[in-house]
Scaffold this active site. Structure first.
Site, PDB file in Angstrom:
ATOM      1  N   HIS A  55       0.648  -1.344  -0.075  1.00  0.00           N
ATOM      2  CA  HIS A  55      -0.018   0.032   0.154  1.00  0.00           C
ATOM      3  C   HIS A  55       0.793   1.102  -0.031  1.00  0.00           C
ATOM      4  O   HIS A  55       0.392   2.208  -0.515  1.00  0.00           O
ATOM      5  CB  HIS A  55      -0.950   0.061   1.165  1.00  0.00           C
ATOM      6  CG  HIS A  55      -1.778   1.189   1.346  1.00  0.00           C
ATOM      7  ND1 HIS A  55      -2.922   1.209   0.513  1.00  0.00           N
ATOM      8  CD2 HIS A  55      -1.748   2.131   2.012  1.00  0.00           C
ATOM      9  CE1 HIS A  55      -3.604   2.290   0.776  1.00  0.00           C
ATOM     10  NE2 HIS A  55      -2.885   3.033   1.536  1.00  0.00           N
ATOM     11  N   HIS A 106      -9.793   2.667   0.385  1.00  0.00           N
ATOM     12  CA  HIS A 106      -9.876   2.185   1.742  1.00  0.00           C
ATOM     13  C   HIS A 106     -10.665   0.872   1.748  1.00  0.00           C
ATOM     14  O   HIS A 106     -11.979   0.694   2.543  1.00  0.00           O
ATOM     15  CB  HIS A 106     -10.519   3.059   2.573  1.00  0.00           C
ATOM     16  CG  HIS A 106      -9.757   3.438   3.843  1.00  0.00           C
ATOM     17  ND1 HIS A 106     -10.280   3.380   5.066  1.00  0.00           N
ATOM     18  CD2 HIS A 106      -8.341   3.869   3.858  1.00  0.00           C
ATOM     19  CE1 HIS A 106      -9.100   4.021   6.031  1.00  0.00           C
ATOM     20  NE2 HIS A 106      -8.023   4.112   5.235  1.00  0.00           N
TER      21      HIS A 106
END
Length: 758
Positions: A55, A106
């Site tokens: 990420h 998210h």
């Protein structure tokens, strides 16, 4: 409380460390030891693990970023004030105004804890915009869920929608657009992509760097807690096991907990700090928390920083240095301030009741040194943490099933051929979850707070006024049909770009720049990496053809459950500028009787990946519609000319559901009937439900019809008179096919989501 120190690491080189549990590979751990010349301390190991996660480090994707560079021309680059590598992209929109925008994912946190996962996704992207020096103006959300009938979708979707709305509403930011898409491929792995757009004067642009030896590092905002340790940085770098109860998953980090009221005050505090000119550099604390903020600020500045970690305000007792550094507690910012301005900085924070603490200073050592109660727990070259992580050239292989998928053409599927069959199909499509009204979702969002909203969902793009005095504004849209991308990642991504570009153009705005959120399965799967490489190249080359740059974005891998990946979903956001929002083009047709409906573009027999094939037959196969970016650019120019010269009273793009869905929405949004004539030389079914790209339905006043159509003809844009506006009828009449009352259409369009989700 004692901590593992650098001194202890030197004296105990063989101490076993849980690097695998923290997501590091054996060779990555060996590289860390090589960089440091010793084993890392617990705190250093925590920093590297979160910063080298997929990420945060983009370790599987950054080798493909060459496509952005090679396809960005000097003319495209000139439009950008800040681009890839900054917290958010920034473009000059004229009159001394700059606009910043970015979209991020998210996804996994929103599945684990839907409300807080979605809420903190909004909070995080808003802080990215704040960190550029801008006032956040609006948010958009691109959401994707599994089967709407599935019990877990009914758990996840309401929580996500409530989280997006709850956080954004409390911030006082309008939610002006986005998407809600359902597909079984997202079962167990929903996508929650949040976009924020903000504005500032050009001279107020701020970048994230720690320059000036002796300058102070100030942490301000909320206290640091145990919530979100590892958070999205680790959670987004793992694949769910497939056990939806959670019992079969690896131990997951906790999801961050948001406090929008703290963030609202933080926004106002930051804006005053910017106005006072007392900030050298600034960084939000999102993924990887202090590990990210300190290492990135130091690496992008003079290269050195000393941090006293024991000064960090905590809201939990007994936290270790590793926990403090990897906590992703929300509503925190980190600023670099000249010593002479520290008192002024603290006064502004005190005025807004924002906790602010001096935790470090900029050095010229080229090292990030972090101490804890007098002992050194971190001593690293900051670039190796922030920007010099692993870089993988993952194997790429076209999936063996791709040929059979493409060969499974929808042309063999049964099509309605009678008027009754076409009518039944139109109503079924109108009421299908992906085409039905999103009002059940959007009514939970405040779309008009602050008074700057000009257009919002269900319009094709959201539009916000930037400058009250001139009326200058921006329009934003996000789009992606993942079924198209599954069939052809290169063309499917360009179709997503084309639709977002077209959605901005139909409002009367000039498309200017692109952001993206690339949602894919595991990068360890060569087939997924083939999809990814094709999509990145398709987007980069498409942007070059349209002449608009990619300003930044996000990559989200590991979106799969067990061995089953989601459809590749590169969500594309396009931002456009309009010099006066008063000349915007509405989506719904108006009540002016006799206005001519004109269909721009060409309709072909194209049903690969279409909503009709999906809804009626549960089919995915064939090839997606042809994408012609030169035609899209011409279409946008025609729409902009029509807007500037007052030739258009409404415009609505054709996408999912084709002409039939565009007609239904234009009539229901405008609360006006219409009489439509199909082309007698083309199949009625194809005309109504084809999803050919590059098409727009426009409404033209009778006085402007000749001028508008002559312009289209002169520019070589195909067009056809499709009907007239008929306010008195109260119906959508498709001549020689059917007549549907607006009340009947509205019932079909508006009842689906409330009936599914209550």
């Amino acid at each position: 409380m004692t901590a593992d120190t650098v001194e202890a690491a030197l004296s105990t080189p063989d101490t076993a460390q849980p690097y695998r549990e923290l997501g590091l590979k054996e060779d990555e751990y060996a590289r860390i030891r090589e960089i440091l010349g010793r084993r890392p301390t617990d705190a250093e190991l925590a920093m590297y693990s979160v910063m080298w996660s997929e990420h945060c480090s983009y370790k599987s994707s950054k080798v493909h970023w060459k496509h952005w560079k090679t396809n960005t021309t000097p003319e495209m680059q000139a439009k950008m004030l800040a681009g890839i590598g900054e917290n958010a992209g920034v473009v000059d929109v004229g009159d001394g105004w700059a606009v910043t925008f970015k979209i991020e994912s998210h996804n996994h946190p929103s599945y684990v804890e839907p409300y807080q996962g979605a809420a903190t996704g909004v909070g995080g992207i808003v802080r990215d915009i704040m960190a550029m020096g801008a006032r956040p103006l609006a948010v958009l959300d691109s959401l994707r869920f599994g089967d709407p009938e599935h019990g877990d979708t009914k758990r996840v979707l309401p929580g996500v929608v409530a989280g997006v709305g709850g956080y954004g509403n409390c911030l006082g930011l309008p939610n002006v657009g986005g998407e809600v898409v359902f597909d079984p491929c997202y079962q167990g792995n929903p996508l929650v992509n949040a976009l924020c757009v903000g504005a500032m004067r050009v001279e107020d642009l701020h970048l994230a760097h720690a320059s000036g030896t002796g300058n102070k590092v100030i942490l301000f905002g909320a206290r640091t807690g145990l919530d979100g340790i590892g958070g999205v940085s680790v959670l987004a770098s793992e694949t769910f096991s497939g056990d939806e109860s959670g019992s079969g998953r690896k131990k997951l980090p906790s999801v961050q907990v948001g406090d929008p009221f703290t963030e609202k005050v933080l926004i106002e505090c930051c804006l005053e700090l910017f106005r006072e000119g007392i900030v050298v550099g600034i960084q939000d604390l999102g993924g990887a928390g202090l590990s990210c903020a300190t290492s990135e600020l130091a690496s992008a500045g003079d290269g050195g920083m000393h941090v006293w970690l024991d000064r960090v305000p905590l809201r939990a007792t007994g936290m270790t240095p590793a926990e403090i550094l990897s906590s992703e507690s929300q509503e925190r910012m980190c600023a670099v301030v000249e010593p002479s301005n520290v008192d002024a900085f603290m006064r502004v924070c005190a005025k807004w009741d924002v906790l602010a603490t001096e935790i470090g200073e900029v050095t010229d050592t080229g090292r990030l040194v972090i101490t804890w109660n007098g002992s050194t727990v971190v001593d690293v070259p900051p670039g190796t943490v922030a920007h010099e992580g692993p870089e993988y050239h993952r194997p790429i292989e076209r999936p063996s099933a791709q040929d059979s998928l493409r060969a499974n053409d929808p042309g063999t599927l049964a099509r309605p051929s009678t008027s009754d069959g076409l009518r039944e199909t139109l109503l079924r499509m109108t009421a299908s979850p992906n085409l039905a009204s999103r009002e059940w979702v959007t009514e939970q969002y405040d779309r008009y707070v602050r008074g700057g909203t000009v257009l919002a969902q269900p319009s094709d793009a959201g539009m916000i006024r930037v400058d009250e005095s001139t009326g200058r504004g921006v329009a934003v849209s996000t789009d992606c049909n993942s079924r198209f991308v599954k069939l052809d990642p290169y063309a499917g991504t360009q179709l997503a770009l084309a639709e977002a570009y077209r959605n901005v153009a139909v409002t009367g705005a000039t498309p200017l720049a692109v952001t993206n959120c690339l949602n894919f399965g595991s990068p360890e799967d060569p087939g997924v990496m083939w999809q990814f490489e094709q999509a990145v190249r398709g987007l980069a080359e498409g942007c070059r053809e349209l002449g608009i740059p990619v300003t930044g974005g996000n990559v989200s891998f590991y979106n799969q459950t067990g061995e089953t990946a989601i459809h590749p979903t590169p969500v594309v956001g396009v931002l456009g500028v309009i010099d006066d929002v008063r000349r915007r083009i509405p989506t719904g047709i108006g009540a002016e009787a006799g206005d001519t409906l004109i269909l721009l573009g060409e309709t072909r027999d194209e049903f690969g990946g279409s909503e009709w094939a999906h809804v009626v037959h549960g089919h995915l196969g064939g090839t997606p519609p042809v994408v012609d970016l030169a035609r899209e650019k011409l279409l946008a120019e025609i729409l902009l000319a029509g807007s500037r010269d007052g030739m258009l009273s409404a415009a609505h793009d054709l996408s999912e559901g084709g002409l039939a869905q565009a007609l239904v929405e234009a009539c229901l949004i405008g609360e006006t009937g219409a009489r439509v004539l199909l082309d007698p030389d083309q199949d009625q079914f194809v005309q109504l439900f084809s999803e050919s790209a590059g098409r727009v339905l426009v409404s033209v006043p009778r006085s402007e019809e000749l001028r508008f159509t002559e312009m289209c003809t002169a520019r070589g844009l195909p067009w056809r008179r499709a009907g007239v506006v008929d306010p008195e009828s109260g119906a959508l009449e498709i001549v020689d096919v059917t007549t549907l009352g607006l009340a009947e259409l509205r019932a079909a369009w508006e009842n689906t989501l409330p009936s599914l989700f209550g």
